[in-house]
Design a protein around this motif. Structure first.
Motif, PDB file in Angstrom:
ATOM      1  N   TYR B 371       0.835  -1.208   0.000  1.00  0.00           N
ATOM      2  CA  TYR B 371       0.000   0.000   0.000  1.00  0.00           C
ATOM      3  C   TYR B 371       0.870   1.258   0.000  1.00  0.00           C
ATOM      4  O   TYR B 371       1.891   1.329   0.702  1.00  0.00           O
ATOM      5  N   THR B 372       0.453   2.232  -0.782  1.00  0.00           N
ATOM      6  CA  THR B 372       1.038   3.575  -0.736  1.00  0.00           C
ATOM      7  C   THR B 372      -0.111   4.567  -0.885  1.00  0.00           C
ATOM      8  O   THR B 372      -1.273   4.164  -0.970  1.00  0.00           O
ATOM      9  N   ASN B 373       0.215   5.830  -0.976  1.00  0.00           N
ATOM     10  CA  ASN B 373      -0.815   6.843  -1.206  1.00  0.00           C
ATOM     11  C   ASN B 373      -0.943   7.223  -2.685  1.00  0.00           C
ATOM     12  O   ASN B 373      -1.430   8.291  -3.030  1.00  0.00           O
ATOM     13  N   ASN B 374      -0.515   6.311  -3.548  1.00  0.00           N
ATOM     14  CA  ASN B 374      -0.568   6.581  -4.988  1.00  0.00           C
ATOM     15  C   ASN B 374      -1.880   6.086  -5.595  1.00  0.00           C
ATOM     16  O   ASN B 374      -2.647   5.375  -4.949  1.00  0.00           O
ATOM     17  N   PRO B 375      -2.104   6.434  -6.866  1.00  0.00           N
ATOM     18  CA  PRO B 375      -3.265   5.861  -7.566  1.00  0.00           C
ATOM     19  C   PRO B 375      -3.126   4.342  -7.609  1.00  0.00           C
ATOM     20  O   PRO B 375      -2.023   3.814  -7.513  1.00  0.00           O
ATOM     21  N   TYR B 376      -4.240   3.640  -7.752  1.00  0.00           N
ATOM     22  CA  TYR B 376      -4.135   2.187  -7.802  1.00  0.00           C
ATOM     23  C   TYR B 376      -4.257   1.650  -9.219  1.00  0.00           C
ATOM     24  O   TYR B 376      -4.846   2.263 -10.082  1.00  0.00           O
ATOM     25  N   ALA B 377      -3.633   0.501  -9.403  1.00  0.00           N
ATOM     26  CA  ALA B 377      -3.556  -0.089 -10.734  1.00  0.00           C
ATOM     27  C   ALA B 377      -4.627  -1.146 -10.900  1.00  0.00           C
ATOM     28  O   ALA B 377      -4.999  -1.836  -9.954  1.00  0.00           O
ATOM     29  N   GLY B 378      -5.095  -1.270 -12.119  1.00  0.00           N
ATOM     30  CA  GLY B 378      -6.082  -2.291 -12.427  1.00  0.00           C
ATOM     31  C   GLY B 378      -5.535  -3.268 -13.447  1.00  0.00           C
ATOM     32  O   GLY B 378      -4.323  -3.382 -13.613  1.00  0.00           O
ATOM     33  N   SER B 379      -6.451  -3.942 -14.107  1.00  0.00           N
ATOM     34  CA  SER B 379      -5.998  -4.824 -15.173  1.00  0.00           C
ATOM     35  C   SER B 379      -5.819  -3.974 -16.422  1.00  0.00           C
ATOM     36  O   SER B 379      -6.506  -2.974 -16.614  1.00  0.00           O
ATOM     37  N   PHE B 380      -4.874  -4.359 -17.220  1.00  0.00           N
ATOM     38  CA  PHE B 380      -4.583  -3.605 -18.442  1.00  0.00           C
ATOM     39  C   PHE B 380      -3.957  -4.582 -19.421  1.00  0.00           C
ATOM     40  O   PHE B 380      -2.958  -5.242 -19.089  1.00  0.00           O
ATOM     41  N   ARG B 381      -4.568  -4.679 -20.592  1.00  0.00           N
ATOM     42  CA  ARG B 381      -4.079  -5.509 -21.697  1.00  0.00           C
ATOM     43  C   ARG B 381      -2.628  -5.982 -21.501  1.00  0.00           C
ATOM     44  O   ARG B 381      -1.701  -5.177 -21.534  1.00  0.00           O
ATOM     45  N   GLY B 382      -2.479  -7.273 -21.273  1.00  0.00           N
ATOM     46  CA  GLY B 382      -1.153  -7.838 -21.020  1.00  0.00           C
ATOM     47  C   GLY B 382      -0.974  -8.270 -19.578  1.00  0.00           C
ATOM     48  O   GLY B 382      -0.221  -9.185 -19.287  1.00  0.00           O
ATOM     49  N   TYR B 383      -1.643  -7.574 -18.666  1.00  0.00           N
ATOM     50  CA  TYR B 383      -1.782  -7.984 -17.266  1.00  0.00           C
ATOM     51  C   TYR B 383      -0.449  -8.381 -16.622  1.00  0.00           C
ATOM     52  O   TYR B 383      -0.292  -9.520 -16.172  1.00  0.00           O
ATOM     53  N   GLY B 384       0.507  -7.477 -16.611  1.00  0.00           N
ATOM     54  CA  GLY B 384       1.795  -7.775 -15.972  1.00  0.00           C
ATOM     55  C   GLY B 384       2.819  -8.360 -16.925  1.00  0.00           C
ATOM     56  O   GLY B 384       4.009  -8.376 -16.628  1.00  0.00           O
TER      57      GLY B 384
END
Lengths: 302, 802
Positions: B371-384
């Motif tokens: 956890y940080t205070n940054n925006p959170y990431a979701g799924s995105f074409r390629g997924y990691g």
């Protein structure tokens, strides 16, 4: 004239606070409205729209669309000058035969200006009055020694004054245009024999980009040396700037590798850009150095 | 005599043809009605007030002035919805924040009003008092001993951390450390494999924030009927999962939630999770007793829609002098942001690439998501997979260089082949990997250019040319993550032999309607124009897990084929009976039942349909099929054959690097994809070209700049998408490995084309300049600094919590 205030539920907190919209047909009428004060001028709207939306500019009570004012559009020869009406769009400049013939470096800058859609709407007067340090037409116009024409109607009759463009800007978004003045035209002296001019814009992509830096160089090339040199840089200071030390390093000297290297070094030292989301100051100085050198190499070889 | 020739209908196939997308004319004409265009009678317009602080306690919220503004119907804060439930995979995210904000996107209040303008004005009247808390801006800081907690346990009356029953969601119970998730995977004996290595390399890689930039921004309309049933118009990619989840948040029966998807202006994974705005819109509709519409502004889309997962990664790789890979050891630190969405689960895909793209006897993989205070990431074409491939494929080049082996030969020596079962349990029943490598390399003249570029590095002139190769493995037959990875189809033929294909699979611009129609028409011998697709209403369509994991062609395709084959069997049986011939001898072609061997028409299909319908024993041809792929769930150690098929690709990227500006021009991409089989060639090419450009943006220009929790460039002026003039020449070819389980042999390809580009670009820049860059993106300044030795190499000592 349409009036929006009656429909607004709470005028002071809604984003739209325009009380009056004016669309004058003549310069005289437009200057009369300006003289009454508190006017936001709308031309192409490509800067005004996003900036008001983002809250960087607040609308004044009167919004004056100058798009219908007669005589503010088009390019003509005016004695020893090229006269460009303030409402001439960037697309029109890009294709104008007089501009292409007498000020090709300006057409070149227009070709790197935003996108087709913005070029079709955006005007030269708007680009100048927006007074962005990165404005694409400003650097080429400064090295072409352009001057702006400002009209006003302080005492019931129209008066006009001229100002060198290089002296017009006082800060980001700020100019010497008085609130009652309208920028009506830009005048560019016709080129002398031996005239050379170059423009370079650096952005991360070839379209739709704001300059990281831009460079303009103009002068008279004779016997391998440049005289009457003007060098200007964009996006390295609060306004587009002339570079007198770089100019001095070049003036009258044979354009050999040594002179070019010295001028590029001077240019790097002469600018004092800032860090922002587009680039760091250090990188901007490097670009100014490397690209001034590249442009001068090209001028020397031409 | 006047005898006409007996008409014969020859067998023709639609497979591999270039078929225009069914929705293309509407979209090209600007007639598609997106959610932005929708007006529901009586609807209100909603806006969200977001935090102006990155990390703070909320001292007070005063909405009285906003509520008093004429035209405002509802103003909600957390206090107004005491029943709100946490969303997200970790149940750590309450839609409306009442006590504390943890990132700049956090939702504090929401307004429903007569117009967007009034709602916007009302937001400005809401007064929020904050008490700032220390900001945790990097995952490295978040794991330091004594770091402030992002989700501390609530305090009891005595100021002591409350202890709540086990299984209380994190949103209520808090979390005693900043570690959101962990993933640990291993196969083989790492220590022994390292001891057997002749060469070992170790580097850290830094992957940045980018975001999807869907042209259709997030939006939803929520409406309750008089009986309390919820109807949502939503851009979601996973309507059936959402239906169930929304019902849970509202504590109502899932059957009372209906989701209709208007045409979706791009998803790319961004619409795969539930987000606060959707739940908030439902709350507003419930309170207002009116339909409520909420559509993001572009700035909001940048600030409050998910990003691609940023990753700090340390990779240690080894090989023997003969070019045999020995081991890979990976530690990653994932910046989770303030709340957990799908980005945190990208290790599922990343570890597959590390463990199984090449044959590697030992692999040890660890991810810590913090956890940080940054925006959170979701799924995105390629997924990691872009992140993992960026590291692996650079190391492949580096290892090859160390042992003096050609990078292509090195890859070929370690590439997977048909029949391989990897350490992670993935079984490659079809595999065109080696052919992808050799095809892409030959078509791009990789070997010669690679050698020439190295020889020319010190030639005069500022511009250096480079060529780089990278490969990828991705699921191509779905991914068994949810209890079912299946898709249902209902298929009906009308009296005129027109087909309605009712499928669970959503169209999000990827072309699923067209390819599914094609597969049905191939079975039924009909033109594409005979098919109408219904795919956007949970009250009508059968279940599907959603658009993700490159699964739609494979899963929904097999489902559509299943339904079509059942229809075909029924039709042929009826024709056989009526016309007194054996049904095995019949086929469907060109709108007719024909004799298969000769092509001789037996009866027009439309006529047969009417005969069936308007007979004594009236019958309609209507079939259903549910396809569940033969894949398995992974076990607790992340092992198992999770997909029914796997897709492969090799891409070669060519660049020109201007060493005086650092600008990298991508001049050509040569890509070869193992797609199983080409179905719609036009759609496939479009999918690949779009993916390549997305990969190009990831590699060169796109960068969501987040500094101390603040997104600095939430606009298209400073967030730089690739524009038309920068798009490279592309040479795209396909390997048809004819997957035995795939629909007509095809495998999924949706995510594949974006995956290799950044890795191949890194290798190309190295080939051009001799400089290797370990962090993305390769913006001009970053490259210029690297060329001048002025960039900090990412450094992260491999770490995992004890």
């Amino acid at each position: 004239m349409p009036d929006c205030t009656t429909n607004c539920v709470n005028e002071d907190i809604l984003t739209m606070t325009i009380e009056r919209y004016a669309a004058p047909q003549s310069l005289d009428e437009a200057l009369g409205i300006l003289q009454q004060g508190e006017v936001t001028i709308l031309a192409g709207g490509t800067d005004l729209m996003p900036q008001t939306k983002a809250g960087r500019i607040a609308f004044k009570p009167t919004l004056m669309n100058i798009g219908r004012v007669a005589g503010l559009k088009g390019v003509s020869l005016d004695g020893a000058y090229l006269r460009i009406g303030a409402l001439t769009t960037i697309s029109e400049l890009l294709r104008d035969p007089l501009v292409v013939q007498h000020a090709p470096v300006l057409a070149e800058a227009c070709d790197q200006f935003a996108s087709d859609q913005i070029r079709n709407a955006g005007t030269l007067g708007g680009n100048i009055n927006n007074a962005s340090p990165a404005g694409d037409t400003l650097v080429p116009l400064i090295v072409l020694d352009a001057e702006v024409e400002l009209a006003s109607k302080p005492n019931g009759s129209v008066t006009t004054r001229r100002l060198p463009l290089a002296e017009f800007f006082t800060g980001p978004g700020r100019t010497k245009r008085a609130a009652n003045e309208l920028l009506t035209a830009v005048r560019v002296p016709l080129p002398q024999p031996g005239h050379v001019a170059r423009f370079y814009k650096f952005g991360t992509r070839p379209a739709l980009d704001i300059s990281t830096i831009s460079i303009g160089i103009a002068g008279i090339k004779r016997d391998g040396a440049l005289t009457d040199i003007r060098v200007a840089f964009g996006a390295v200071a609060p306004t587009p700037v002339r570079a007198p030390r770089t100019e001095a390093a070049l003036e009258g000297r044979p354009l050999d590798a040594e002179a070019i290297a010295a001028a590029a070094d001077t240019a790097r030292d002469e600018v004092s850009p800032i860090d922002d989301v587009r680039a760091t100051a250090w990188y901007r100085k490097e670009l100014i150095h490397n690209m001034t050198r590249r442009m001068l190499d090209h001028v020397a070889k031409a | 005599m006047n005898v006409a020739e007996k008409p014969v209908i020859a067998a023709a196939s639609l497979i591999g043809q270039r078929i225009q997308k069914k929705d293309a004319p509407e979209k090209a004409a600007g007639k598609t009605r997106y959610i932005q265009d929708m007006v529901v009678p009586g609807m209100l317009h909603a806006k969200i007030l977001r935090s102006s602080r990155v990390h703070a306690k909320i001292k007070s919220i005063d909405t009285s002035a906003a509520k008093a503004l004429p035209g405002v119907h509802v103003v909600l804060t957390a206090a107004d919805v005491p029943d709100q439930q946490p969303i997200g995979v970790a149940r750590d995210h309450l839609p409306l924040k009442g006590e504390r904000v943890r990132s700049l996107r956090d939702e504090i209040a929401a307004v429903a009003a007569d117009s967007d303008e009034i709602a916007e004005a009302a937001l400005k009247l809401i007064r929020v008092e904050y008490e700032d808390l220390p900001v945790i801006a990097t995952p490295e800081d978040a794991i330091k001993p004594g770091a402030p907690l992002i989700h501390p346990a609530p305090l009891d009356a005595h100021g002591r951390p409350q202890s709540l029953p086990p299984k209380t969601p994190i949103a209520f119970a808090g979390k005693a450390d900043n570690i959101a998730m962990r993933f640990d995977y291993t196969h083989g004996d790492i220590a022994q494999a390292e001891a057997e290595s002749d060469v070992v390399v170790e580097d850290s890689f830094q992957l940045h924030y980018v975001t999807h930039c869907c042209m259709g921004v997030s939006g939803v309309i929520a409406e309750f009927d008089a009986s309390g049933n919820l109807l949502m118009y939503s851009n979601t990619q996973v309507p059936f999962l959402h239906k169930r989840e929304f019902a849970e948040y509202l504590n109502i029966d899932p059957s009372r939630v209906r989701i209709i998807q208007p045409p979706i202006g791009g998803g790319f994974g961004s619409k795969l999770d539930i987000y606060p705005f959707e739940v908030i819109c439902i709350f507003l509709a419930r309170a207002a007793k009116r339909p409520v519409k909420m559509v993001f502004t572009r700035e909001e889309e940048f600030l409050a829609s998910p990003t691609r997962q940023p990753v700090l990664l340390t990779l240690r790789s080894g090989c023997r002098k003969d070019g045999t890979l020995t081991f890979r050891q990976v530690h990653t630190l994932h910046d989770n942001g303030a709340y957990t969405s799908w980005g945190a689960t990208t290790p599922f895909v990343m570890m597959q690439t590390f463990s199984s793209l090449y044959r590697v006897p030992a692999c040890d993989y660890h991810t810590t998501v913090v956890y940080t205070n940054n925006p959170y990431a979701g799924s995105f074409r390629g997924y990691g997979n872009l992140q993992a491939t960026f590291a692996i494929e650079q190391h492949m080049d580096m290892l090859a260089e160390k042992i003096g082996m050609d990078p292509l030969d090195f890859r070929m020596k370690n590439a997977q082949d048909v029949g391989e079962v990897t350490g992670q349990g993935m079984e490659f029943k079809s595999c065109g990997f080696k052919e992808c490598l050799t095809t892409a390399a030959e078509r791009s003249d990789y070997r010669k250019k690679h050698a020439d570029n190295i020889a020319n590095r010190n030639a005069r002139g500022p511009v250096k040319r480079g060529i780089g190769i990278a490969s990828m493995l991705h699921v191509g037959g779905g991914a068994k993550i949810y209890p079912s990875d299946g898709c249902g189809t209902i298929l009906k033929l009308d009296d005129f032999a027109n087909v309605t294909l009712i499928t669970g699979a959503s169209e999000i611009g990827q072309g699923s309607e067209t390819v599914l129609s094609q597969l049905v028409c191939e079975e039924l011998g009909l033109p594409i124009s005979a098919v109408t697709v219904v795919n956007n209403d949970t009250a009508i369509t059968p279940w599907d897990v959603g658009v993700h994991a490159s699964r739609t062609t494979f899963i929904a395709g097999n489902s559509a084929i299943g339904a079509a084959r059942k229809a075909k069997a029924k039709i042929l049986a009826a024709a056989a009976k009526k016309h007194g011939c054996g049904e095995a001898a019949l086929d469907l072609r060109g709108g007719f039942v024909v004799v298969a061997e000769t092509g001789e028409p037996v009866v027009e299909l439309a006529r047969l349909m009417r005969n069936l319908h308007f007979s004594d024993k009236a019958e309609l041809v209507m079939t259903t099929f549910y396809y569940e792929p033969p894949s398995v769930h992974q076990d607790k150690a992340f092992k198992g054959d999770v997909s029914a098929a796997y897709a492969w690709a090799a891409q070669v990227v060519e660049v020109e690097v201007d060493t005086e500006t650092g600008i990298v021009k991508m001049t050509k991409v040569t890509g070869t994809h193992d797609v199983g089989r080409v179905l719609n060639r036009l759609g496939l090419e479009g999918q690949i070209e779009g993916g390549v450009v997305m990969g190009q943006g990831y590699a060169l220009t796109e960068n969501l700049i987040v500094e101390n929790g603040v997104t600095r460039n939430p606009n298209f002026r400073d967030y730089k998408l690739v524009t038309a003039p920068e798009i490279p020449e592309m040479d795209i070819t396909f390997v048809e490995s004819m997957d035995g389980e795939g629909p007509q042999g095809a495998k999924g390809v949706g995510e594949a084309p974006a995956i290799c580009i950044a890795a191949a670009a890194a290798n190309a820049i190295h080939n051009a300049t001799g400089v290797r860059i370990f962090g993305l993106p390769f913006t001009p300044e970053a490259v210029y600094r690297a060329l001048r030795g002025k960039s900090d190499k990412p450094h992260w000592p491999a770490w995992k919590p004890e």
